[in-house]
Design a protein around this motif. Sequence first.
Motif, PDB file in Angstrom:
ATOM      1  N   VAL A 180       0.868  -1.168   0.000  1.00  0.00           N
ATOM      2  CA  VAL A 180       0.000   0.000   0.000  1.00  0.00           C
ATOM      3  C   VAL A 180       0.912   1.226   0.000  1.00  0.00           C
ATOM      4  CG1 VAL A 180      -1.756   1.254   1.287  1.00  0.00           C
ATOM      5  CG2 VAL A 180      -1.771  -1.237   1.295  1.00  0.00           C
ATOM      6  N   TYR A 181       0.635   2.163  -0.911  1.00  0.00           N
ATOM      7  CA  TYR A 181       1.435   3.375  -1.015  1.00  0.00           C
ATOM      8  C   TYR A 181       0.606   4.559  -0.526  1.00  0.00           C
ATOM      9  CZ  TYR A 181       3.751   0.231  -4.229  1.00  0.00           C
ATOM     10  OH  TYR A 181       4.364  -0.862  -4.786  1.00  0.00           O
ATOM     11  N   GLY A 182       1.222   5.398   0.272  1.00  0.00           N
ATOM     12  CA  GLY A 182       0.534   6.587   0.754  1.00  0.00           C
ATOM     13  C   GLY A 182       1.350   7.830   0.443  1.00  0.00           C
ATOM     14  N   ARG A 183       0.629   8.920   0.229  1.00  0.00           N
ATOM     15  CA  ARG A 183       1.307  10.199   0.014  1.00  0.00           C
ATOM     16  C   ARG A 183       0.398  11.310   0.501  1.00  0.00           C
ATOM     17  NH1 ARG A 183      -0.136  13.829  -3.343  1.00  0.00           N
ATOM     18  NH2 ARG A 183      -1.750  13.432  -4.879  1.00  0.00           N
ATOM     19  N   ALA A 184       1.026  12.396   0.891  1.00  0.00           N
ATOM     20  CA  ALA A 184       0.275  13.570   1.331  1.00  0.00           C
ATOM     21  C   ALA A 184       1.111  14.809   1.071  1.00  0.00           C
ATOM     22  CB  ALA A 184      -0.061  13.471   2.820  1.00  0.00           C
ATOM     23  N   ARG A 185       0.408  15.925   0.934  1.00  0.00           N
ATOM     24  CA  ARG A 185       1.110  17.209   0.785  1.00  0.00           C
ATOM     25  C   ARG A 185       0.307  18.284   1.500  1.00  0.00           C
ATOM     26  NH1 ARG A 185      -0.710  21.101  -2.210  1.00  0.00           N
ATOM     27  NH2 ARG A 185      -2.479  20.671  -3.561  1.00  0.00           N
ATOM     28  N   TRP A 186       1.030  19.258   2.007  1.00  0.00           N
ATOM     29  CA  TRP A 186       0.425  20.388   2.717  1.00  0.00           C
ATOM     30  C   TRP A 186       0.983  21.679   2.131  1.00  0.00           C
ATOM     31  CZ3 TRP A 186       2.198  15.987   4.878  1.00  0.00           C
ATOM     32  CH2 TRP A 186       1.314  15.242   5.638  1.00  0.00           C
ATOM     33  N   ALA A 187       0.101  22.564   1.716  1.00  0.00           N
ATOM     34  CA  ALA A 187       0.502  23.922   1.339  1.00  0.00           C
ATOM     35  C   ALA A 187       0.383  24.748   2.613  1.00  0.00           C
ATOM     36  CB  ALA A 187      -0.410  24.470   0.251  1.00  0.00           C
ATOM     37  N   LEU A 188       1.456  25.432   2.971  1.00  0.00           N
ATOM     38  CA  LEU A 188       1.533  26.124   4.259  1.00  0.00           C
ATOM     39  C   LEU A 188       1.809  27.606   4.088  1.00  0.00           C
ATOM     40  CD1 LEU A 188       3.930  23.566   5.986  1.00  0.00           C
ATOM     41  CD2 LEU A 188       1.433  23.599   6.117  1.00  0.00           C
ATOM     42  N   ARG A 189       1.274  28.366   5.002  1.00  0.00           N
ATOM     43  CA  ARG A 189       1.628  29.789   5.125  1.00  0.00           C
ATOM     44  C   ARG A 189       2.354  29.927   6.445  1.00  0.00           C
ATOM     45  NH1 ARG A 189       0.553  34.454   6.836  1.00  0.00           N
ATOM     46  NH2 ARG A 189      -1.372  35.508   7.044  1.00  0.00           N
ATOM     47  N   ILE A 190       3.485  30.628   6.415  1.00  0.00           N
ATOM     48  CA  ILE A 190       4.315  30.816   7.605  1.00  0.00           C
ATOM     49  C   ILE A 190       4.425  32.319   7.827  1.00  0.00           C
ATOM     50  CG2 ILE A 190       6.452  30.122   8.749  1.00  0.00           C
ATOM     51  CD1 ILE A 190       6.819  28.198   6.277  1.00  0.00           C
ATOM     52  N   PRO A 191       3.473  32.929   8.531  1.00  0.00           N
ATOM     53  CA  PRO A 191       3.359  34.389   8.584  1.00  0.00           C
ATOM     54  C   PRO A 191       4.505  35.113   9.287  1.00  0.00           C
ATOM     55  CG  PRO A 191       1.794  33.378  10.073  1.00  0.00           C
ATOM     56  CD  PRO A 191       2.412  32.266   9.289  1.00  0.00           C
ATOM     57  N   ASP A 192       5.179  34.465  10.208  1.00  0.00           N
ATOM     58  CA  ASP A 192       6.218  35.156  10.967  1.00  0.00           C
ATOM     59  C   ASP A 192       7.581  35.144  10.299  1.00  0.00           C
ATOM     60  OD1 ASP A 192       4.397  35.842  12.911  1.00  0.00           O
ATOM     61  OD2 ASP A 192       4.793  34.065  14.118  1.00  0.00           O
ATOM     62  N   CYS A 193       7.716  34.506   9.152  1.00  0.00           N
ATOM     63  CA  CYS A 193       9.005  34.448   8.461  1.00  0.00           C
ATOM     64  C   CYS A 193       9.277  35.765   7.745  1.00  0.00           C
ATOM     65  CB  CYS A 193       9.025  33.303   7.460  1.00  0.00           C
ATOM     66  SG  CYS A 193       9.126  31.709   8.255  1.00  0.00           S
ATOM     67  N   ARG A 194      10.469  36.273   7.924  1.00  0.00           N
ATOM     68  CA  ARG A 194      10.887  37.504   7.264  1.00  0.00           C
ATOM     69  C   ARG A 194      12.019  37.264   6.269  1.00  0.00           C
ATOM     70  NH1 ARG A 194       6.545  38.775   8.463  1.00  0.00           N
ATOM     71  NH2 ARG A 194       5.958  39.757  10.381  1.00  0.00           N
ATOM     72  N   SER A 195      12.562  36.058   6.275  1.00  0.00           N
ATOM     73  CA  SER A 195      13.652  35.732   5.350  1.00  0.00           C
ATOM     74  C   SER A 195      13.562  34.254   4.981  1.00  0.00           C
ATOM     75  CB  SER A 195      15.013  36.013   5.997  1.00  0.00           C
ATOM     76  OG  SER A 195      15.246  35.099   7.042  1.00  0.00           O
TER      77      SER A 195
END
Length: 95
Positions: free
Chosen positions: A4-19
């Motif tokens: 059985v093969y599994g995969r997942a992906r998450w699109a993320l926002r990281i608001p506190d990153c400045r660089s």
Amino acid sequence: MAAVYGRARWALRIPDCRSLKDKRRVVHGLRDRARSRLKVSAAVTDFQDDVQLAEVSIAFVSSDRTLARSLLDRADAMISSDPRVYVLETESEIY
């Protein structure tokens, strides 16, 4: 017994990153935590040049569909519970 093969992906926002360095610290922490705790392949797969966006993906092979679903649920809980990120989109599949 079929694999059985599994995969997942998450699109993320990281608001506190400045660089990109700040972003790398957060995203690589998530990736490394998934690798060590869940024993999956994990990678940063999109938005490498955007300071506040990231996409993290995992993939794995299992011998049991129920175990695969449990692993995807644990991965989603781990990513979603990190207070440094907002999940914009998630996608997972079991083959």
